[in-house]
Design a protein around this motif. Structure first.
Motif, short mmCIF file in Angstrom:
data_model
loop_
_atom_site.label_atom_id
_atom_site.label_comp_id
_atom_site.label_asym_id
_atom_site.label_seq_id
_atom_site.Cartn_x
_atom_site.Cartn_y
_atom_site.Cartn_z
N VAL A 1 -2.81 5.21 5.61
CA VAL A 1 -3.22 6.13 6.68
C VAL A 1 -4.69 6.51 6.50
O VAL A 1 -5.45 6.55 7.48
CB VAL A 1 -2.32 7.38 6.69
CG1 VAL A 1 -2.81 8.39 7.73
CG2 VAL A 1 -0.87 6.99 6.99
N SER A 2 -5.12 6.75 5.28
CA SER A 2 -6.52 7.08 5.03
C SER A 2 -7.44 5.92 5.38
O SER A 2 -8.53 6.10 5.93
CB SER A 2 -6.71 7.46 3.55
OG SER A 2 -5.94 8.60 3.23
N GLU B 1 0.84 -1.19 0.00
CA GLU B 1 0.00 0.00 0.00
C GLU B 1 0.88 1.25 0.00
O GLU B 1 2.03 1.22 0.43
CB GLU B 1 -0.90 0.02 1.24
CG GLU B 1 -2.08 -0.91 1.18
CD GLU B 1 -3.22 -0.36 0.34
OE1 GLU B 1 -3.04 0.69 -0.30
OE2 GLU B 1 -4.30 -0.99 0.33
N THR B 2 0.33 2.35 -0.48
CA THR B 2 1.05 3.62 -0.38
C THR B 2 0.83 4.19 1.01
O THR B 2 -0.09 3.81 1.75
CB THR B 2 0.55 4.63 -1.41
OG1 THR B 2 -0.81 4.97 -1.12
CG2 THR B 2 0.66 4.08 -2.82
N ILE C 1 6.77 -0.86 1.31
CA ILE C 1 7.90 -1.77 1.18
C ILE C 1 9.18 -1.04 0.80
O ILE C 1 10.29 -1.52 1.05
CB ILE C 1 7.58 -2.87 0.12
CG1 ILE C 1 8.55 -4.03 0.27
CG2 ILE C 1 7.57 -2.29 -1.30
CD1 ILE C 1 8.22 -5.23 -0.59
N THR C 2 9.05 0.16 0.27
CA THR C 2 10.23 0.92 -0.16
C THR C 2 10.79 1.81 0.96
O THR C 2 11.85 2.42 0.78
CB THR C 2 9.89 1.82 -1.36
OG1 THR C 2 8.96 2.84 -0.94
CG2 THR C 2 9.28 1.01 -2.50
N LEU C 3 10.11 1.88 2.08
CA LEU C 3 10.52 2.79 3.14
C LEU C 3 11.53 2.15 4.09
O LEU C 3 11.58 0.94 4.26
CB LEU C 3 9.31 3.23 3.97
CG LEU C 3 8.17 3.94 3.21
CD1 LEU C 3 7.07 4.32 4.19
CD2 LEU C 3 8.68 5.17 2.46
N SER C 4 12.34 3.00 4.71
CA SER C 4 13.26 2.53 5.75
C SER C 4 12.48 2.17 7.01
O SER C 4 11.29 2.52 7.15
CB SER C 4 14.27 3.64 6.07
OG SER C 4 13.62 4.74 6.68
N LYS D 1 6.68 11.38 0.94
CA LYS D 1 6.64 9.93 0.76
C LYS D 1 5.20 9.42 0.59
O LYS D 1 4.98 8.21 0.56
CB LYS D 1 7.26 9.22 1.97
CG LYS D 1 8.68 9.66 2.31
CD LYS D 1 9.68 9.12 1.33
CE LYS D 1 11.10 9.43 1.80
NZ LYS D 1 12.12 8.95 0.83
N LYS D 2 4.24 10.33 0.46
CA LYS D 2 2.83 9.92 0.52
C LYS D 2 2.45 8.93 -0.58
O LYS D 2 1.55 8.11 -0.40
CB LYS D 2 1.92 11.15 0.44
CG LYS D 2 1.92 11.91 -0.87
CD LYS D 2 1.01 13.11 -0.79
CE LYS D 2 0.90 13.83 -2.13
NZ LYS D 2 2.21 14.33 -2.63
#
Length: 308
Positions: free
Chosen positions: A99-100, A93-94, A133-136, A127-128
């Protein structure tokens, strides 16, 4: 002022027979930052999970602003935001979507302006559109906080929120916590970083083996349980302490040049004056002195240390 959380005789025993919570009674004041401290396995996460409705208690009652978590669970849980220890997010998910979606789970109408405000406050706005999966690891923890704030809770639980994160995120997080408290949100946190509790909390609770052993205002806790030390650099070395000083808690260094007086923080002035007078009568002179005081960490370690 009525407490925002009231816990009465709360216990939790698992099917294995392990009793994680033992007759916990606790009140959390509206608008405070309350730090719950305890060693690993003391029951911190079990207590938080029970209040949040994740774990069913074996007995006892929890009210959140008057709403019973068992009989009025929708109203109670709508008031609560939880940032768990574990990173449990949908990896594909983004940031914006997850968050939404969390806001929608609480039956809240869409509010893009609020979601944007939360993401900007946590430095996640750029980063929204990124997939989780791409985040630290640090960024994923920020997303957990954003999810917990998405439905505008009045009570926020932070379970080890800064475990394994960098110094920058820790600093940003505590700025956010202060701003949330200023807006009226009640914060309950568990942490292994005692200096965070010392800096941030209004009150401290200590749990050990499933029991609350102490709840105290932070300043009062340090005043009542803290120890101070007065260290004197002597003009001339001493071989031994004079017998007339036996009534004081004194330690003489190995070379006899340093004398350390340990005392509690109550009645400290009278004790120091009496000591200095007795030193003078004994003919002991000093050329320098300094004082140190127990930190919250020192007090915590002394409280939870298990007897052999």
């Amino acid at each position: 002022m009525q407490p925002i959380i009231t816990i009465t005789n709360l216990s939790k025993t698992y099917a294995s027979g392990f009793q994680a919570l033992k007759h916990v009674n606790l009140e959390i004041r509206r608008g405070e930052i309350f730090a719950l401290l305890g060693p690993n396995g003391a029951g911190k996460t079990t207590l938080i999970s029970t209040i949040c409705g994740i774990i069913n208690p074996s007995e006892g009652r929890v009210l959140v602003d008057g709403h019973d978590i068992a009989t009025d669970y929708r109203a109670a849980r709508a008031m609560i935001g939880l940032v768990p220890q574990e990173l449990t997010t949908d990896a594909f998910e983004t940031v914006w979507a997850t968050v939404s979606f969390s806001r929608g789970l609480f039956g809240k109408r869409k509010n893009p302006a609020h979601i944007e405000k939360v993401l900007r406050a946590l430095s996640l706005w750029d980063k929204k559109d990124n997939k989780l999966i791409t985040l630290s690891g640090g960024m994923k923890r920020r997303v957990l906080i954003a999810k917990a704030l998405s439905h505008e809770p009045t009570v926020l639980f932070l379970d080890e929120p800064t475990a394994g994160v960098d110094v920058e995120l820790r600093r940003d997080m505590w700025q956010l916590v202060r701003s949330l408290q200023d807006s009226g949100v009640t914060i309950i946190l568990t942490t292994h970083y005692i200096e965070e509790a010392e800096e941030m909390a209004d009150r401290i609770g200590v749990i050990r083996r499933g029991e609350i052993i102490l709840v105290e205002d932070k300043a009062e806790l340090v005043r009542k349980l803290g120890k101070k030390q007065l260290t004197l650099q002597l003009d001339a070395p001493l071989e031994r302490l004079p017998t007339e000083l036996a009534g004081y808690q004194l330690d003489l260094s190995g070379d006899g040049t340093e004398l350390t007086y340990t005392y509690d923080t109550q009645g400290e002035r009278a004790g120091i004056i009496a000591l200095l007078q007795d030193l003078n009568r004994s003919g002991i002179r000093f050329k320098d002195l300094q004082t140190t005081q127990s930190s919250l960490e020192d007090i915590f370690v002394s409280l939870v240390r298990e007897k052999k």
